[in-house]
Design a protein around this motif. Structure first.
Motif, PDB file in Angstrom:
ATOM      1  N   GLY A  66       0.779  -1.234   0.000  1.00  0.00           N
ATOM      2  CA  GLY A  66       0.000   0.000   0.000  1.00  0.00           C
ATOM      3  C   GLY A  66       0.805   1.274   0.000  1.00  0.00           C
ATOM      4  O   GLY A  66       0.248   2.362   0.153  1.00  0.00           O
ATOM      5  N   TYR A  67       2.133   1.193  -0.200  1.00  0.00           N
ATOM      6  CA  TYR A  67       2.968   2.393  -0.207  1.00  0.00           C
ATOM      7  C   TYR A  67       2.915   3.058  -1.578  1.00  0.00           C
ATOM      8  O   TYR A  67       2.825   2.385  -2.611  1.00  0.00           O
ATOM      9  CB  TYR A  67       4.417   2.048   0.147  1.00  0.00           C
ATOM     10  CG  TYR A  67       4.607   1.684   1.593  1.00  0.00           C
ATOM     11  CD1 TYR A  67       5.104   2.607   2.508  1.00  0.00           C
ATOM     12  CD2 TYR A  67       4.283   0.408   2.057  1.00  0.00           C
ATOM     13  CE1 TYR A  67       5.273   2.272   3.842  1.00  0.00           C
ATOM     14  CE2 TYR A  67       4.445   0.063   3.388  1.00  0.00           C
ATOM     15  CZ  TYR A  67       4.933   1.001   4.275  1.00  0.00           C
ATOM     16  OH  TYR A  67       5.093   0.667   5.590  1.00  0.00           O
ATOM     17  N   GLU A  68       3.032   4.378  -1.564  1.00  0.00           N
ATOM     18  CA  GLU A  68       3.066   5.158  -2.797  1.00  0.00           C
ATOM     19  C   GLU A  68       4.501   5.630  -3.014  1.00  0.00           C
ATOM     20  O   GLU A  68       5.065   6.337  -2.176  1.00  0.00           O
ATOM     21  CB  GLU A  68       2.110   6.346  -2.699  1.00  0.00           C
ATOM     22  CG  GLU A  68       0.649   5.917  -2.509  1.00  0.00           C
ATOM     23  CD  GLU A  68      -0.275   7.091  -2.219  1.00  0.00           C
ATOM     24  OE1 GLU A  68       0.261   8.237  -2.112  1.00  0.00           O
ATOM     25  OE2 GLU A  68      -1.478   6.890  -2.104  1.00  0.00           O
ATOM     26  N   LEU A  69       5.085   5.248  -4.139  1.00  0.00           N
ATOM     27  CA  LEU A  69       6.473   5.574  -4.432  1.00  0.00           C
ATOM     28  C   LEU A  69       6.610   7.018  -4.883  1.00  0.00           C
ATOM     29  O   LEU A  69       5.754   7.551  -5.595  1.00  0.00           O
ATOM     30  CB  LEU A  69       7.016   4.646  -5.507  1.00  0.00           C
ATOM     31  CG  LEU A  69       7.193   3.167  -5.111  1.00  0.00           C
ATOM     32  CD1 LEU A  69       7.575   2.344  -6.327  1.00  0.00           C
ATOM     33  CD2 LEU A  69       8.255   3.032  -4.030  1.00  0.00           C
ATOM     34  N   ALA A  70       7.709   7.646  -4.472  1.00  0.00           N
ATOM     35  CA  ALA A  70       8.072   8.985  -4.957  1.00  0.00           C
ATOM     36  C   ALA A  70       9.361   8.839  -5.767  1.00  0.00           C
ATOM     37  O   ALA A  70      10.286   8.134  -5.339  1.00  0.00           O
ATOM     38  CB  ALA A  70       8.286   9.947  -3.791  1.00  0.00           C
ATOM     39  N   ARG A  71       9.429   9.487  -6.908  1.00  0.00           N
ATOM     40  CA  ARG A  71      10.588   9.349  -7.797  1.00  0.00           C
ATOM     41  C   ARG A  71      11.225  10.708  -8.041  1.00  0.00           C
ATOM     42  O   ARG A  71      10.568  11.763  -7.970  1.00  0.00           O
ATOM     43  CB  ARG A  71      10.169   8.711  -9.117  1.00  0.00           C
ATOM     44  CG  ARG A  71       9.557   7.318  -8.924  1.00  0.00           C
ATOM     45  CD  ARG A  71       9.264   6.626 -10.267  1.00  0.00           C
ATOM     46  NE  ARG A  71       8.634   5.329 -10.062  1.00  0.00           N
ATOM     47  CZ  ARG A  71       9.298   4.205  -9.855  1.00  0.00           C
ATOM     48  NH1 ARG A  71      10.624   4.229  -9.825  1.00  0.00           N
ATOM     49  NH2 ARG A  71       8.650   3.063  -9.679  1.00  0.00           N
ATOM     50  N   ASP A  72      12.519  10.686  -8.356  1.00  0.00           N
ATOM     51  CA  ASP A  72      13.224  11.929  -8.659  1.00  0.00           C
ATOM     52  C   ASP A  72      13.067  12.256 -10.138  1.00  0.00           C
ATOM     53  O   ASP A  72      12.327  11.580 -10.872  1.00  0.00           O
ATOM     54  CB  ASP A  72      14.691  11.823  -8.238  1.00  0.00           C
ATOM     55  CG  ASP A  72      15.445  10.735  -9.005  1.00  0.00           C
ATOM     56  OD1 ASP A  72      14.884  10.171  -9.981  1.00  0.00           O
ATOM     57  OD2 ASP A  72      16.600  10.441  -8.615  1.00  0.00           O
ATOM     58  N   ALA A  73      13.787  13.284 -10.577  1.00  0.00           N
ATOM     59  CA  ALA A  73      13.654  13.737 -11.963  1.00  0.00           C
ATOM     60  C   ALA A  73      14.091  12.681 -12.968  1.00  0.00           C
ATOM     61  O   ALA A  73      13.642  12.687 -14.121  1.00  0.00           O
ATOM     62  CB  ALA A  73      14.470  15.016 -12.149  1.00  0.00           C
ATOM     63  N   LEU A  74      14.946  11.746 -12.525  1.00  0.00           N
ATOM     64  CA  LEU A  74      15.407  10.687 -13.422  1.00  0.00           C
ATOM     65  C   LEU A  74      14.530   9.442 -13.347  1.00  0.00           C
ATOM     66  O   LEU A  74      14.856   8.414 -13.954  1.00  0.00           O
ATOM     67  CB  LEU A  74      16.857  10.314 -13.089  1.00  0.00           C
ATOM     68  CG  LEU A  74      17.887  11.444 -13.223  1.00  0.00           C
ATOM     69  CD1 LEU A  74      19.265  10.967 -12.792  1.00  0.00           C
ATOM     70  CD2 LEU A  74      17.917  11.936 -14.674  1.00  0.00           C
TER      71      LEU A  74
END
Length: 980
Positions: free
Chosen positions: A253-261
């Protein structure tokens, strides 16, 4: 150094920089540890701000010359129970605190008490001069033995101040000045070497003003996160499998956060859950930097916690420039990190250095580490603890693959805290003794597994491929991934104290435990299938009614006095007490975890193929030698539960039922032949001739009327005795070859496949009869039946289902569920086209428990209850059990009310007390019954049974469930009148 570059820690003083991080930082970033060097003199204006940080579990050593104020300082800053004074100990052993000849014994006492306190996890302060290095070395060694930090607080007070204080004390007024001067010299020589001696914190207070202005502040150990209660998602070894980690986090149930790459740099759970990583983030897999980037981001943002694995420890040493072997996947990680910039590599090194060996979470109920941790190390801080948490322990042997054989510490684990760890790959995560290994070999082609806490639910995702070929196949030898030795003799042997939730601490005597061990080890079923034993039941108060020893009026009056208004009177079936564990299907039985450990999994019981549960007696023995007979009964109960919709309604895959198995003769054949039928046969052989002779004498005019009357009464009593037990015996099975003898005992042996007892009476066959202890070695266990014709099973309570105890459910609600189970049998039998149990005019295996509700404060209701009992017993019934409608009732003073009392019928008691017990002179004697011990025993066994069910429902380890079950059997060995 070992082959893989690992440092072997002998004690916490031989530490590398990583070991110092045990008291170091862990993101979210904590302040760096205070310098341990001697502080510079402070301006007078800053004296008020001087604080001395002391870990909340440590050995604090006060150091200073005599008269420096150590005792006053200790009394000001610590509780009296925390301070151990050498002067006080000297007084204990010699009655003179200044008797220096007693110092050796005094310090033996001091060190002994200090060791006991440290073992119990108590902050301990030693108040002695401690100016000599030899004296301090003993204390540092004591701290190391108990894996706590030694802390030095030095009181460096001028000589003249010490002298003045000693002069003001009558017992020290004559102390030579040279003693103080010697102490001062030894103190000066010590100051620069205290860290090298092993003290992890050193606080030096110079002058009287610094001593008086100092403030001691206890600080929480960095591994102590008991205040964090979760919920948590604990994730097993990752080993560079970034893609599988992202998938698993999504499943959780976690929501991933991504960087500009597009790289994952954080993951947030919308419900505020916290991820906990057990280490081994790197090596062997395809993307160790990606895993580190994501985990470091989650930890830095406060969304996760992480403990180090042995692979992180080795990588950290490499990043510091240490010489390590590039084996076990490190070469792949180095190659991957070389593609990252120097800043990222520096962040990785800093992150690894800040990891703490293990965490104690959720009020102390959860411990997370990499390789597992025995209870004695929980919350402790030393190089030894860190080493075990990183690497575990080995036996010193190697297996056929050349790998070290790991010590199976989890098999001996008996701690209250659940220990969740990884390190050793196992095919599937399985609970063992409240420990769980989450390393399911994702990098080797297995799966990546997480544990939801406190739900104890496991979630896993399969590996996308085999990323690294293992040295040996995944096997079940991993501690926590195998059955191991779930029980140990020390769990039950000797005098025991069992903590219960309803009656506090209950004692089991050593001799009672020995008797129970004999029965349990020789005759009982597998303890993994034995989660409960029913308690004994107390009789109602002795009746004053003419002709009665027991009467319902006393039962109703007793509960009314206890403040219980509504009671349910249940028909008491005359059979043998039976506990039924039935699984929904064979697959559930095969996967049934021992002790219900972890509702999401557990080591399989290993039932025989085709077995779907257990049917056992009041002392844990299997009812039938023939497994097929057991399966016939279990199959019918299971099908009825399905037809009644109980599986779905109760959300369970298994049921634990309390029941009565009938007829009595099904299990009591030996008892009937040897004890009861013998009386009937003897009376049948003797009285006809005696009466004939007396009647002939009377016919000749001899005056024998009183004697003849007495013998006729005796013959009638003997006939009533035989008729009383015959009511509870009938033929079972289908083979007509086995006929009944004159006593009626042979009919008890049943038909096809039935066997008579091989010897000895049996308490379960006749729980109210004298001298019928099953522990005596006899066994009336039934061999088996070709058919179940004549067999009756009367369930009256659902004790537990998957994940919860139902012992607190009102008895009316319990019986309503049981009624549905019984009502479903007609449909099941019709569908199957088969007979299963019952008898002439009584079709079906399952028998109804008749009942009536009585208001103890309503005279009409009480009269109706008495009339119901009279009719029931007149019709041949044994009697009734009276229970409060609501379960778990307490009196006004908090004590438990008896969960039920039995009120047995007048004719049934003839079996127990003998044919002539109803004669007035016998009743007067029998009314002197001492019920106190029996009632106490019933309550204690009841509380232990409840405790076993609660532990089962809570997913506690098998040994904890078995501890309470075993105690019930042990209490059965207490001496008590067996007729009660």
């Amino acid at each position: 150094m070992t082959e893989d570059g690992r440092t072997e820690y002998g004690d916490e003083n031989q530490h590398t920089h990583e070991d110092r991080q045990e008291s170091g930082t862990q993101p979210p970033r904590e302040p760096a540890p205070q310098p341990r060097s001697e502080p510079a003199p402070q301006p007078r204006s800053e004296l008020a701000r001087r604080t001395l940080a002391v870990p909340d579990l440590s050995l604090v050593v006060l150091i200073g010359a005599t008269g420096s104020g150590k005792s006053t300082f200790a009394a000001r800053h610590f509780r009296p129970t925390e301070v151990l004074s050498s002067d006080f100990c000297r007084g204990l052993v010699s009655d003179d605190e200044n008797d220096q000849s007693a110092s050796g014994d005094a310090f033996e006492v001091l060190h002994f008490v200090a060791g006991k306190r440290l073992a119990a996890g108590r902050l301990t302060v030693v108040d002695a001069t401690n100016v000599q290095s030899e004296a301090r070395a003993q204390l540092v060694r004591l701290a190391r033995e108990h894996d706590v930090l030694p802390v030095a607080i030095v009181l460096d007070v001028p000589e003249q101040v010490c002298a003045a204080r000693n002069a003001s004390r009558a017992d020290r007024a004559g102390l030579p000045r040279r003693v103080i001067q010697r102490h001062q010299r030894e103190l000066r020589r010590s100051l620069r070497h205290l860290e090298r001696e092993g003290f992890r914190k050193v606080h030096v207070l110079r002058g009287q003003e610094e001593v008086e202005s100092a403030e001691v502040v206890t600080e929480r150990r960095f591994n102590d996160l008991r205040h964090l209660t979760g919920p948590f998602d604990i994730i097993g070894d990752i080993h560079g499998c970034r893609s599988e980690l992202e998938t698993l986090l999504g499943r959780l149930g976690y929501e991933l956060a991504r960087d500009a790459l597009g790289r994952a740099v954080d993951a947030v759970h919308p419900e505020g859950r916290t991820a906990v990583f057990v280490g081994d983030l790197v090596d062997r897999g395809p993307d160790s930097p990606g895993v580190l980037r994501l985990v470091m981001g989650m930890v830095g943002a406060g969304h996760a916690l992480c403990v180090p694995g042995n692979h992180e420890n080795k990588l950290g040493r490499y990043l510091k420039g240490r010489k390590v072997q590039h084996t076990h996947g490190l070469a792949e990680t180095i190659e991957q990190l070389d593609k990252e910039d120097a800043g990222f590599r520096a962040e990785v090194g800093e992150f690894i250095r800040g990891l703490v060996s293990h965490y104690v979470l959720d009020g102390g109920g959860l411990v997370v580490c990499h390789a597992g941790l025995p209870e004695k190390y929980h919350g402790r801080t030393s190089g030894r603890v860190r080493s075990f948490a990183l690497y575990g322990d080995t036996t010193g042997e190697t297996d056929e693959f050349g790998l070290p054989v790991r010590y199976p510490w989890a098999e001996d684990y008996r701690g209250r805290a659940a220990v969740v760890y990884g390190h050793t790959p196992t095919p599937r995560a399985a609970w063992l003794n409240n420990t769980l290994c989450l390393d399911t070999g994702c990098v080797f082609g297995g799966a990546m597994t997480a544990l939801r806490w406190p739900e104890r639910e496991m979630v896993d995702v399969p590996a996308e491929r085999v990323w690294y070929e293992p040295t040996k196949p995944l096997a079940t030898e991993a501690p926590g991934g195998a059955d191991g030795r779930p029980l140990d003799l020390n769990d039950v042997a000797g005098r025991r104290i069992v903590e219960t939730r309803y009656m506090g601490r209950l004692a089991v005597k050593e001799e009672n435990a020995a008797a129970a061990l004999e029965v349990m080890s020789r005759f009982a079923i597998d303890p993994r299938l034995l989660p409960y034993l029913p308690p004994t039941m107390a009789p109602c108060a002795t009746s004053a009614e003419e002709g009665y020893l027991e009467h319902p009026a006393e039962a109703f009056a007793g509960y009314r006095a206890d403040g219980v208004r509504e009671v349910v009177c249940e028909e008491k079936h005359m059979g043998s007490r039976a506990v039924v564990l039935v699984c929904r299907d064979e697959t559930v039985a095969e996967e049934l975890p021992h002790g219900a450990e972890g509702r999401g999994g557990g080591a399989p019981v290993g039932l025989p193929k085709g077995a779907s549960g257990a049917l056992y007696t009041r002392t844990g023995r299997p009812f039938f030698d023939d497994p097929e007979t057991t399966e016939r009964i279990l199959r019918r109960v299971r099908d009825c539960a399905e037809e009644a919709g109980l599986w779905a309604e109760l959300e369970t895959d298994w049921l634990l039922l309390d029941a009565e198995l009938m007829p009595w003769s099904l299990k009591a054949t030996g008892l009937l032949r040897k004890q009861y039928a013998a009386v009937g046969a003897a009376s049948g052989a003797v009285f006809p001739d005696v009466l004939g002779a007396l009647e002939a004498a009377a016919a000749r005019g001899v005056e024998v009327t009183p004697l003849l009357t007495r013998q006729r009464d005796r013959a009638a009593d003997a006939a009533a005795f035989t008729e009383a037990y015959r009511r509870y015996c009938w033929r079972v099975g289908t083979d007509p070859a086995d006929g009944a003898d004159e006593s009626g005992a042979s009919s008890a042996s049943g038909g096809s496949g039935a066997s008579s007892a091989s010897g000895g009476p049996d308490a379960e066959a006749a729980p109210d009869a004298p001298n019928t202890s099953e522990a005596s070695g006899g066994s009336d266990r039934f061999a088996g039946l070709g058919e179940l014709d004549g067999v009756r099973l009367a369930p009256f309570q659902i004790l537990a289902v998957q994940g919860r105890s139902l012992a607190g459910l009102a008895h009316t609600d319990q019986l309503a569920l049981i009624d549905r189970l019984i009502a479903a049998e007609a449909a099941v039998a019709a569908r199957d086209g088969a007979r299963a149990g019952g008898g002439t005019g009584r079709p079906g295996l399952l028998a109804t428990t008749r009942r009536i509700i009585v208001d103890t404060e309503d005279e009409a209701s009480v009269a109706a209850g008495v009339a119901w009992w009279l009719d029931l017993t007149a019709d041949g019934g044994e009697g009734m059990v009276v229970k409060p409608v609501q379960a778990l009732i307490r009196q006004g003073d908090g004590r438990l009310v008896q969960p039920g009392v039995k009120c047995r019928g007048r004719e049934y008691l003839r079996i127990i007390y003998g044919p002539e017990y109803t004669r007035p002179e016998n009743l007067r004697r029998l009314r002197v019954r001492h019920l106190g011990h029996k009632r106490s025993l019933a309550l204690r066994e009841y509380a232990l049974g409840l405790e076993a069910l609660d532990r089962l429902a809570d997913g506690e380890p098998l040994w904890r469930v078995h501890e309470a079950v075993f105690a019930v059997l042990a209490l059965e060995s207490e001496p008590v009148d067996p007729r009660l």
